[in-house]
Motif scaffolding. Structure first.
Motif, mmCIF file in Angstrom:
data_model
loop_
_atom_site.group_PDB
_atom_site.id
_atom_site.type_symbol
_atom_site.label_atom_id
_atom_site.label_comp_id
_atom_site.label_asym_id
_atom_site.label_seq_id
_atom_site.Cartn_x
_atom_site.Cartn_y
_atom_site.Cartn_z
ATOM 1 N N SER A 163 0.844 -1.196 0.000
ATOM 2 C CA SER A 163 0.000 0.000 0.000
ATOM 3 C C SER A 163 0.879 1.245 0.000
ATOM 4 C CB SER A 163 -0.943 0.019 1.207
ATOM 5 O OG SER A 163 -0.262 0.364 2.395
ATOM 6 N N PHE A 164 0.438 2.237 -0.753
ATOM 7 C CA PHE A 164 1.145 3.516 -0.837
ATOM 8 C C PHE A 164 0.327 4.608 -0.153
ATOM 9 C CE2 PHE A 164 2.406 1.124 -4.681
ATOM 10 C CZ PHE A 164 3.766 1.025 -4.440
ATOM 11 N N GLY A 165 1.015 5.502 0.528
ATOM 12 C CA GLY A 165 0.365 6.655 1.151
ATOM 13 C C GLY A 165 1.032 7.919 0.661
ATOM 14 N N ILE A 166 0.852 8.206 -0.625
ATOM 15 C CA ILE A 166 1.661 9.232 -1.288
ATOM 16 C C ILE A 166 1.500 10.595 -0.635
ATOM 17 C CG2 ILE A 166 2.372 10.114 -3.542
ATOM 18 C CD1 ILE A 166 0.687 7.891 -4.821
ATOM 19 N N LEU A 180 9.675 -0.448 -6.128
ATOM 20 C CA LEU A 180 9.356 -1.416 -5.087
ATOM 21 C C LEU A 180 8.612 -2.629 -5.629
ATOM 22 C CD1 LEU A 180 8.220 0.695 -1.994
ATOM 23 C CD2 LEU A 180 10.501 0.003 -2.680
ATOM 24 N N CYS A 181 7.983 -2.463 -6.779
ATOM 25 C CA CYS A 181 7.143 -3.529 -7.341
ATOM 26 C C CYS A 181 7.901 -4.445 -8.291
ATOM 27 C CB CYS A 181 5.948 -2.911 -8.082
ATOM 28 S SG CYS A 181 4.895 -1.883 -7.052
ATOM 29 N N ASN A 182 9.142 -4.118 -8.584
ATOM 30 C CA ASN A 182 9.927 -4.946 -9.503
ATOM 31 C C ASN A 182 10.461 -6.183 -8.788
ATOM 32 O OD1 ASN A 182 9.585 -3.088 -11.582
ATOM 33 N ND2 ASN A 182 11.456 -1.973 -11.070
ATOM 34 N N ASP A 183 10.522 -7.274 -9.530
ATOM 35 C CA ASP A 183 11.154 -8.507 -9.055
ATOM 36 C C ASP A 183 10.483 -9.099 -7.825
ATOM 37 O OD1 ASP A 183 13.134 -8.065 -11.043
ATOM 38 O OD2 ASP A 183 14.221 -6.756 -9.660
ATOM 39 N N ILE A 184 9.167 -8.875 -7.676
ATOM 40 C CA ILE A 184 8.432 -9.540 -6.603
ATOM 41 C C ILE A 184 7.274 -10.308 -7.223
ATOM 42 C CG2 ILE A 184 9.050 -7.863 -4.825
ATOM 43 C CD1 ILE A 184 6.304 -6.607 -5.175
ATOM 44 N N GLU A 185 6.575 -11.029 -6.398
ATOM 45 C CA GLU A 185 5.494 -11.887 -6.877
ATOM 46 C C GLU A 185 4.505 -11.104 -7.741
ATOM 47 O OE1 GLU A 185 5.196 -15.091 -6.333
ATOM 48 O OE2 GLU A 185 6.769 -15.400 -4.861
ATOM 49 N N ASP A 186 4.020 -11.756 -8.810
ATOM 50 C CA ASP A 186 3.023 -11.119 -9.672
ATOM 51 C C ASP A 186 1.661 -11.044 -8.998
ATOM 52 O OD1 ASP A 186 4.781 -10.668 -11.770
ATOM 53 O OD2 ASP A 186 4.392 -12.616 -12.695
ATOM 54 N N ASN A 187 1.346 -12.066 -8.215
ATOM 55 C CA ASN A 187 -0.002 -12.148 -7.668
ATOM 56 C C ASN A 187 -0.118 -11.409 -6.338
ATOM 57 O OD1 ASN A 187 1.648 -14.025 -6.406
ATOM 58 N ND2 ASN A 187 -0.020 -15.469 -6.015
ATOM 59 N N ILE A 188 0.155 -10.119 -6.383
ATOM 60 C CA ILE A 188 -0.066 -9.259 -5.226
ATOM 61 C C ILE A 188 -0.970 -8.107 -5.647
ATOM 62 C CG2 ILE A 188 2.190 -9.810 -4.221
ATOM 63 C CD1 ILE A 188 3.022 -6.904 -5.009
ATOM 64 N N LEU A 189 -1.557 -7.475 -4.651
ATOM 65 C CA LEU A 189 -2.448 -6.345 -4.882
ATOM 66 C C LEU A 189 -1.757 -5.059 -4.437
ATOM 67 C CD1 LEU A 189 -5.332 -5.323 -5.619
ATOM 68 C CD2 LEU A 189 -5.969 -5.773 -3.231
ATOM 69 N N LEU A 190 -1.877 -4.013 -5.238
ATOM 70 C CA LEU A 190 -1.422 -2.686 -4.843
ATOM 71 C C LEU A 190 -2.621 -1.864 -4.404
ATOM 72 C CD1 LEU A 190 1.012 -1.847 -7.809
ATOM 73 C CD2 LEU A 190 1.525 -3.077 -5.685
ATOM 74 N N SER A 191 -2.432 -1.015 -3.418
ATOM 75 C CA SER A 191 -3.463 -0.037 -3.069
ATOM 76 C C SER A 191 -2.768 1.295 -2.842
ATOM 77 C CB SER A 191 -4.249 -0.457 -1.826
ATOM 78 O OG SER A 191 -3.484 -0.266 -0.649
ATOM 79 N N SER A 192 -3.514 2.370 -3.003
ATOM 80 C CA SER A 192 -2.857 3.668 -2.877
ATOM 81 C C SER A 192 -3.792 4.756 -2.388
ATOM 82 C CB SER A 192 -2.252 4.101 -4.217
ATOM 83 O OG SER A 192 -1.505 5.293 -4.058
ATOM 84 N N HIS A 193 -3.310 5.496 -1.405
ATOM 85 C CA HIS A 193 -3.851 6.792 -1.014
ATOM 86 C C HIS A 193 -3.201 7.815 -1.948
ATOM 87 C CE1 HIS A 193 -4.977 9.802 2.313
ATOM 88 N NE2 HIS A 193 -4.259 10.519 1.443
ATOM 89 N N MET A 208 -2.007 6.881 -10.198
ATOM 90 C CA MET A 208 -2.282 5.545 -9.669
ATOM 91 C C MET A 208 -2.586 4.559 -10.792
ATOM 92 S SD MET A 208 -4.288 6.377 -6.077
ATOM 93 C CE MET A 208 -5.373 7.691 -6.664
ATOM 94 N N ILE A 209 -3.292 5.022 -11.799
ATOM 95 C CA ILE A 209 -3.552 4.173 -12.966
ATOM 96 C C ILE A 209 -2.242 3.822 -13.660
ATOM 97 C CG2 ILE A 209 -4.562 4.172 -15.290
ATOM 98 C CD1 ILE A 209 -6.891 5.800 -14.118
ATOM 99 N N GLU A 210 -1.349 4.799 -13.777
ATOM 100 C CA GLU A 210 -0.080 4.570 -14.468
ATOM 101 C C GLU A 210 0.806 3.594 -13.690
ATOM 102 O OE1 GLU A 210 2.338 4.946 -17.814
ATOM 103 O OE2 GLU A 210 0.252 5.509 -17.425
ATOM 104 N N ILE A 211 0.749 3.629 -12.372
ATOM 105 C CA ILE A 211 1.494 2.646 -11.581
ATOM 106 C C ILE A 211 1.041 1.242 -11.946
ATOM 107 C CG2 ILE A 211 1.876 1.737 -9.247
ATOM 108 C CD1 ILE A 211 1.664 4.644 -8.231
ATOM 109 N N GLN A 220 -5.843 -0.877 -6.286
ATOM 110 C CA GLN A 220 -7.035 -0.501 -5.532
ATOM 111 C C GLN A 220 -6.871 0.947 -5.087
ATOM 112 O OE1 GLN A 220 -9.629 -2.504 -5.130
ATOM 113 N NE2 GLN A 220 -10.850 -1.102 -3.880
ATOM 114 N N ILE A 221 -7.687 1.835 -5.649
ATOM 115 C CA ILE A 221 -7.627 3.258 -5.308
ATOM 116 C C ILE A 221 -8.409 3.483 -4.020
ATOM 117 C CG2 ILE A 221 -8.300 5.581 -6.032
ATOM 118 C CD1 ILE A 221 -7.826 4.658 -8.925
ATOM 119 N N SER A 222 -7.726 3.992 -3.018
ATOM 120 C CA SER A 222 -8.320 4.101 -1.685
ATOM 121 C C SER A 222 -9.253 5.303 -1.561
ATOM 122 C CB SER A 222 -7.204 4.223 -0.637
ATOM 123 O OG SER A 222 -6.424 3.053 -0.605
ATOM 124 N N HIS A 223 -10.341 5.079 -0.841
ATOM 125 C CA HIS A 223 -11.326 6.105 -0.452
ATOM 126 C C HIS A 223 -11.423 7.244 -1.484
ATOM 127 C CE1 HIS A 223 -7.599 7.828 0.995
ATOM 128 N NE2 HIS A 223 -7.557 7.029 2.057
#
Length: 456
Positions: A163-166, A180-193, A208-211, A220-223
């Motif tokens: 999760s990101f809290g930009i 941070l997202c390079n070279d890690i498991e593909d099947n993870i979820l990102l979320s972002s404030h 967030m879309i571009e990420i 997952q775009i937060s709130h």
């Protein structure tokens, strides 16, 4: 013999987008029969006239430290979640963890919990662990260190994603997040404030879309209400819809309030915020002593920012109609963003789901009941890879909420943020009764859920 039978309830059927009257039989924590269940049961619930729904799945809450509740319990927020029908929730959102993930999940495993928990690993938590100032960008060496930490938290400690809290760390760069997202498991979820709200919301949504586009991971775009419900919701929703049409895996969540809440010392309240919102100091309500229930003026605002930076403040800066527009969008889930500090804060932690069902579904007729429940159950469960939750089908987990559609409503307010709702008759977790007629009878049925248990 069933362990538990629910008789004559109005059962939600998402497959046919309908409601039918029937029974549910549960044994060994699983739903084993749906329809007419004639067998005997150790315990029978008469659900005549009541809605029988999958337990609510809250994809965005903030139980990040356990053991600090004012009532002597170990869970400050989870108890309120249980009372409003939540059976599973996700912590570590908005880039924040305030407790080591392994320590948190192990505590749940060893002690039980009011609800089931999953968690993200927060980017800001990683930055804080390396003492990176929120207002500066990370160095390449620091990014590599955080990448190594992410890999460890996901692979060993089973965080479900990042999760990101930009907005909370303005120095965060796009390169840093993608790195941070390079070279890690593909099947993870990102979320972002988001990076910024109001007139900054469109660029924030695009970022967030571009990420997601660059990392090829779901976002997952937060709130989204607290991002765009200041005159920018239509354009924000259109941007997401276009991205989804291009094949990107984008979704969002929203809580049903026209005010957000966060710590008053955070970067959210930095210079220029009131000009951005077109509001003044009196739009800020303080939630804790010695200023509980007091709206700010200029002097008090800066005093509290300096002397009580961790105090939660509520900002009444959002437009309700735009919040409703968000909740109606097919790709937006209902989520609480539930966050309290020793029982003080925003009522969304105790009122979100009953408010949607009581006000926006029943009283105002702004949302369809089945659609609203799908946004609270099936859709977030699928998003999280919870293949055995979020629906009432044979073989699914026995996580169920039974409520009275004629009476359900939130009671939590901005001065009494933990006042429980009414109309929640039963909450069942793992086939066992956790709440009966608004009274908690067992708040230790919840378990930890780790990434290796999901089907992302």
């Amino acid at each position: 013999m069933y362990d538990l039978a629910i008789r004559e309830g109005m059962i939600i059927d998402f497959e046919n987008n309908s409601i039918f009257v029937g029974d549910i039989g549960i044994k060994g924590g699983k739903i084993v029969d749906v329809g007419r269940c004639n067998g005997n049961a150790k315990k029978v619930i008469n659900a005549e006239g009541l809605i029988v729904s999958p337990g609510f799945v809250d994809i965005h809450m903030h139980e990040e430290v356990i053991g600090n509740s004012v009532d002597g319990d170990d869970y400050d927020i989870g108890n309120n979640m249980l009372r409003m029908g939540v059976t599973t929730a996700v912590g570590g959102n908005c880039g924040n963890n305030r407790q080591d993930i392994k320590e948190f999940l192990d505590f749940v495993d060893h002690n039980g919990a009011p609800i089931n928990y999953l968690t993200f690993i927060g980017h800001n938590f990683l930055r804080n662990s390396l003492a990176i100032d929120p207002y500066r960008k990370a160095t390449e060496i620091e990014i590599q260190k955080m990448k190594d930490m992410v890999k460890e938290y996901i692979e060993s400690d089973n965080a479900i994603g990042i999760s990101f809290g930009i907005e909370y760390s303005p120095g965060i760069t796009f390169r840093e997040m993608v790195g941070l997202c390079n070279d890690i498991e593909d099947n993870i979820l990102l979320s972002s404030h988001y990076r910024g709200d109001a007139d900054k919301s469109i660029d924030s949504i695009k970022e967030m879309i571009e990420i997601s586009r660059v990392t090829k991971k779901p976002m997952q775009i937060s709130h989204i209400g607290s991002c765009s419900a200041m005159g920018y919701m239509d354009e924000s929703l259109d941007l997401i819809e276009v991205a989804i049409g291009e094949g990107l895996d984008i979704a969002a969540d929203c809580y049903p309030y026209n005010a957000f809440s966060t710590r008053i010392g955070s970067a959210v309240f930095d210079e220029g915020c009131f000009e951005t919102w077109n509001k003044s100091y009196d739009s800020i309500l303080l939630t804790e002593e010695p200023y509980k229930g007091i709206y700010c003026d200029e002097e008090l605002f800066y005093k509290v920012r300096k002397e009580y930076p961790d105090m939660y403040a509520v900002a009444f800066v959002m437009n309700e109609e735009e919040v409703i527009d968000a909740l109606k969008a097919s790709f937006v889930f209902v989520a609480s963003d539930g966050m309290l500090n020793k029982g003080q804060g925003h009522p969304r932690a105790a009122g979100t789901f009953p408010k949607v069902l009581g006000k926006y579904v029943r009283d105002d007729n702004r949302l369809d009941l089945t659609d609203a429940l799908k946004k609270m159950t099936l859709l977030p469960a699928q998003r999280l890879g919870l293949r055995n939750k979020g629906d009432i089908q044979v073989g699914m987990d026995g996580d169920i909420v039974i409520f009275n559609p004629a009476t359900i409503i939130d009671q939590a307010t901005f001065t009494e943020p933990t006042k429980p709702p009414i109309g929640i008759e039963y909450v069942i977790i793992d086939g066992k009764i956790a709440l009966e007629r608004n009274n908690v009878v067992n708040n230790r049925l919840g378990k930890s859920i780790r990434r290796n248990q999901l089907s992302l």
